[in-house]
Scaffold this motif. Sequence first.
Motif, PDB file in Angstrom:
ATOM      1  N   ALA A   1       0.837  -1.197   0.000  1.00 32.92           N
ATOM      2  CA  ALA A   1       0.000   0.000   0.000  1.00 32.92           C
ATOM      3  C   ALA A   1       0.875   1.251   0.000  1.00 32.92           C
ATOM      4  O   ALA A   1       2.036   1.221   0.420  1.00 32.92           O
ATOM      5  CB  ALA A   1      -0.919   0.008   1.213  1.00 32.92           C
ATOM      6  N   SER A   2       0.322   2.356  -0.478  1.00 29.38           N
ATOM      7  CA  SER A   2       1.009   3.646  -0.424  1.00 29.38           C
ATOM      8  C   SER A   2       1.019   4.164   1.006  1.00 29.38           C
ATOM      9  O   SER A   2       0.136   3.844   1.802  1.00 29.38           O
ATOM     10  CB  SER A   2       0.292   4.660  -1.311  1.00 29.38           C
ATOM     11  OG  SER A   2       0.303   4.255  -2.649  1.00 29.38           O
ATOM     12  N   TYR A   3       2.008   5.013   1.309  1.00 31.94           N
ATOM     13  CA  TYR A   3       2.072   5.560   2.664  1.00 31.94           C
ATOM     14  C   TYR A   3       2.565   7.000   2.688  1.00 31.94           C
ATOM     15  O   TYR A   3       3.219   7.476   1.766  1.00 31.94           O
ATOM     16  CB  TYR A   3       2.988   4.707   3.554  1.00 31.94           C
ATOM     17  CG  TYR A   3       4.449   4.675   3.150  1.00 31.94           C
ATOM     18  CD1 TYR A   3       5.315   5.747   3.399  1.00 31.94           C
ATOM     19  CD2 TYR A   3       4.983   3.536   2.524  1.00 31.94           C
ATOM     20  CE1 TYR A   3       6.655   5.698   3.034  1.00 31.94           C
ATOM     21  CE2 TYR A   3       6.330   3.485   2.162  1.00 31.94           C
ATOM     22  CZ  TYR A   3       7.163   4.579   2.414  1.00 31.94           C
ATOM     23  OH  TYR A   3       8.485   4.538   2.050  1.00 31.94           O
ATOM     24  N   PHE A   4       2.220   7.693   3.761  1.00 31.16           N
ATOM     25  CA  PHE A   4       2.834   8.941   4.207  1.00 31.16           C
ATOM     26  C   PHE A   4       3.419   8.655   5.581  1.00 31.16           C
ATOM     27  O   PHE A   4       2.783   8.004   6.399  1.00 31.16           O
ATOM     28  CB  PHE A   4       1.807  10.066   4.344  1.00 31.16           C
ATOM     29  CG  PHE A   4       1.570  10.867   3.099  1.00 31.16           C
ATOM     30  CD1 PHE A   4       2.084  12.147   2.975  1.00 31.16           C
ATOM     31  CD2 PHE A   4       0.802  10.358   2.065  1.00 31.16           C
ATOM     32  CE1 PHE A   4       1.850  12.898   1.840  1.00 31.16           C
ATOM     33  CE2 PHE A   4       0.562  11.103   0.928  1.00 31.16           C
ATOM     34  CZ  PHE A   4       1.091  12.385   0.809  1.00 31.16           C
ATOM     35  N   ARG A   5       4.604   9.155   5.852  1.00 25.75           N
ATOM     36  CA  ARG A   5       5.228   8.937   7.156  1.00 25.75           C
ATOM     37  C   ARG A   5       5.895  10.215   7.658  1.00 25.75           C
ATOM     38  O   ARG A   5       6.103  11.157   6.899  1.00 25.75           O
ATOM     39  CB  ARG A   5       6.271   7.814   7.080  1.00 25.75           C
ATOM     40  CG  ARG A   5       7.428   8.079   6.145  1.00 25.75           C
ATOM     41  CD  ARG A   5       8.423   6.932   6.116  1.00 25.75           C
ATOM     42  NE  ARG A   5       9.519   7.162   5.181  1.00 25.75           N
ATOM     43  CZ  ARG A   5      10.633   7.823   5.468  1.00 25.75           C
ATOM     44  NH1 ARG A   5      10.813   8.353   6.683  1.00 25.75           N
ATOM     45  NH2 ARG A   5      11.586   7.981   4.559  1.00 25.75           N
ATOM     46  N   ASN A   6       6.240  10.211   8.960  1.00 27.71           N
ATOM     47  CA  ASN A   6       6.918  11.353   9.584  1.00 27.71           C
ATOM     48  C   ASN A   6       6.227  12.671   9.257  1.00 27.71           C
ATOM     49  O   ASN A   6       6.843  13.622   8.767  1.00 27.71           O
ATOM     50  CB  ASN A   6       8.388  11.404   9.168  1.00 27.71           C
ATOM     51  CG  ASN A   6       9.170  10.186   9.624  1.00 27.71           C
ATOM     52  OD1 ASN A   6       9.698   9.435   8.816  1.00 27.71           O
ATOM     53  ND2 ASN A   6       9.237   9.962  10.935  1.00 27.71           N
ATOM     54  N   LEU A   7       4.921  12.715   9.548  1.00 24.38           N
ATOM     55  CA  LEU A   7       4.146  13.919   9.267  1.00 24.38           C
ATOM     56  C   LEU A   7       4.465  14.983  10.314  1.00 24.38           C
ATOM     57  O   LEU A   7       4.390  14.748  11.517  1.00 24.38           O
ATOM     58  CB  LEU A   7       2.656  13.590   9.285  1.00 24.38           C
ATOM     59  CG  LEU A   7       2.206  12.496   8.308  1.00 24.38           C
ATOM     60  CD1 LEU A   7       0.709  12.290   8.408  1.00 24.38           C
ATOM     61  CD2 LEU A   7       2.619  12.839   6.888  1.00 24.38           C
TER      62      LEU A   7
ATOM     63  N   GLY B   1       7.653   4.858  16.862  1.00 18.43           N
ATOM     64  CA  GLY B   1       8.881   5.578  17.134  1.00 18.43           C
ATOM     65  C   GLY B   1       9.770   5.813  15.939  1.00 18.43           C
ATOM     66  O   GLY B   1      10.681   6.640  15.993  1.00 18.43           O
ATOM     67  N   VAL B   2       9.551   5.085  14.849  1.00 16.33           N
ATOM     68  CA  VAL B   2      10.383   5.229  13.650  1.00 16.33           C
ATOM     69  C   VAL B   2       9.722   6.134  12.618  1.00 16.33           C
ATOM     70  O   VAL B   2      10.354   7.036  12.069  1.00 16.33           O
ATOM     71  CB  VAL B   2      10.680   3.854  13.027  1.00 16.33           C
ATOM     72  CG1 VAL B   2      11.509   4.003  11.748  1.00 16.33           C
ATOM     73  CG2 VAL B   2      11.409   2.964  14.027  1.00 16.33           C
ATOM     74  N   TRP B   3       8.444   5.917  12.349  1.00 14.01           N
ATOM     75  CA  TRP B   3       7.717   6.674  11.331  1.00 14.01           C
ATOM     76  C   TRP B   3       6.937   7.842  11.912  1.00 14.01           C
ATOM     77  O   TRP B   3       6.343   8.602  11.153  1.00 14.01           O
ATOM     78  CB  TRP B   3       6.769   5.746  10.583  1.00 14.01           C
ATOM     79  CG  TRP B   3       7.424   4.993   9.461  1.00 14.01           C
ATOM     80  CD1 TRP B   3       8.757   4.760   9.285  1.00 14.01           C
ATOM     81  CD2 TRP B   3       6.767   4.377   8.351  1.00 14.01           C
ATOM     82  NE1 TRP B   3       8.978   4.039   8.149  1.00 14.01           N
ATOM     83  CE2 TRP B   3       7.777   3.783   7.544  1.00 14.01           C
ATOM     84  CE3 TRP B   3       5.450   4.250   7.961  1.00 14.01           C
ATOM     85  CZ2 TRP B   3       7.487   3.093   6.368  1.00 14.01           C
ATOM     86  CZ3 TRP B   3       5.149   3.559   6.797  1.00 14.01           C
ATOM     87  CH2 TRP B   3       6.159   2.991   6.013  1.00 14.01           C
ATOM     88  N   GLY B   4       6.909   8.021  13.225  1.00 21.22           N
ATOM     89  CA  GLY B   4       6.093   9.077  13.803  1.00 21.22           C
ATOM     90  C   GLY B   4       4.641   8.901  13.413  1.00 21.22           C
ATOM     91  O   GLY B   4       4.109   7.780  13.380  1.00 21.22           O
ATOM     92  N   ASN B   5       3.951   9.997  13.079  1.00 15.72           N
ATOM     93  CA  ASN B   5       2.587   9.909  12.547  1.00 15.72           C
ATOM     94  C   ASN B   5       2.649   9.413  11.106  1.00 15.72           C
ATOM     95  O   ASN B   5       3.396   9.954  10.280  1.00 15.72           O
ATOM     96  CB  ASN B   5       1.920  11.281  12.570  1.00 15.72           C
ATOM     97  CG  ASN B   5       1.412  11.657  13.932  1.00 15.72           C
ATOM     98  OD1 ASN B   5       0.380  11.176  14.372  1.00 15.72           O
ATOM     99  ND2 ASN B   5       2.159  12.519  14.624  1.00 15.72           N
TER     100      ASN B   5
END
Length: 372
Positions: A315-321, A354-358
């Motif tokens: 799946a697509s993702y957004f990370r560390n927002l 803890g790695v990707w945040g939000n």
Amino acid sequence: MASRCRIAISVGLLFLSAVSPAFPFLEANITFGSSKEIRKYRRIQSRLIWLNKPSLRTFQACSISPDGDIIDCVPSHLQPAFDHPLLKGQTPLDPPERPRGHWRTDFAEEESFQLWRITGEFCPEETIPIRRTREEDILRANSHAVGYVSGDQYFGAKGSLNVWAPNVKSSSEFSLSQIWVISGSFGEDLNTIEAGWQTDAYQATGCYNLLCSGFVQTNNRIAIGAAIRPTSAYAGGQYDISVLIWKDPNHGNWWLELGAGELVGYWPSLLFSHLADHASMLQFGGEVVNTEPSGFHTSTEMGSGHFAGEGFGRASYFRNLQLVDWDNSLVPVAGLRLLADRPGCYDIQGGVNGVWGNYFYYGGPGRNTRCP
């Protein structure tokens, strides 16, 4: 339909300019059915001449980039931004102060992420690369899956999103993944700034990429609208890009940064009403335009074309927002809300670690048994 994944930027204010032909019309061996078609063709050719500025150097995409792009190196003071009446006679500004908490590394490992840079060359100093506009770029019910925050004063947004090449059903549709910085009222005086990647270009009027004036580019290595490489593969390698949009506290302009510290350019503050001060909403996610007849949904994919529940690698993702606060500091997004207006077609699932945040996963295939 074959789709091409591109860096895309936009400004949600629509600035229309009356274009008077300053050059002879281009002629071609085309048969027209009516005088209306002839007038339309001539308007398009005139606008192409106006849009495609004189260049000091050209990268012939047929030999350098398999996506078909032609890149012109245009003197920075002649770029389309300065066609805008409020920007006449200006030149690009120097780089601004970055938000506190900003992490920057050498951009060298990412500088060839666009196909036209495959030879390692780039445009000369004092010029910017502009993807040459073609006729099909001028001619042509949305669905969203987004995470958003609202109700406060925001001065920027940052996130990393993985890049895909979703299938797009027709030339009148598109699929994008991006960040929105928003202020004002929907349907009235709405200001938006948007940046991310998109399959195919918008083929309707509007300030996307450098097709109309407003965005001032300062970078001679990145061509807005040119194809990205590599893209993520299902159950394979994942490739993402970082996007930062923030308001310079000293001059008030909104700057765009890609990757690990590569400034691209800025949207001048004087072009906006509400965004001249701050944003009131930030959005992260995907959007698909559906041109199917009423009662049917398009099979155009969002993101990877797979639902959020499939998770990493599929799946697509957004990370560390993150967002930029009143003190020009990058801080984690708090209170992120998730919305998918057609969850049977495209959905969204989020979390925090803890790695990707939000972060969140999003996307889907469009038409299927749950989305007729």
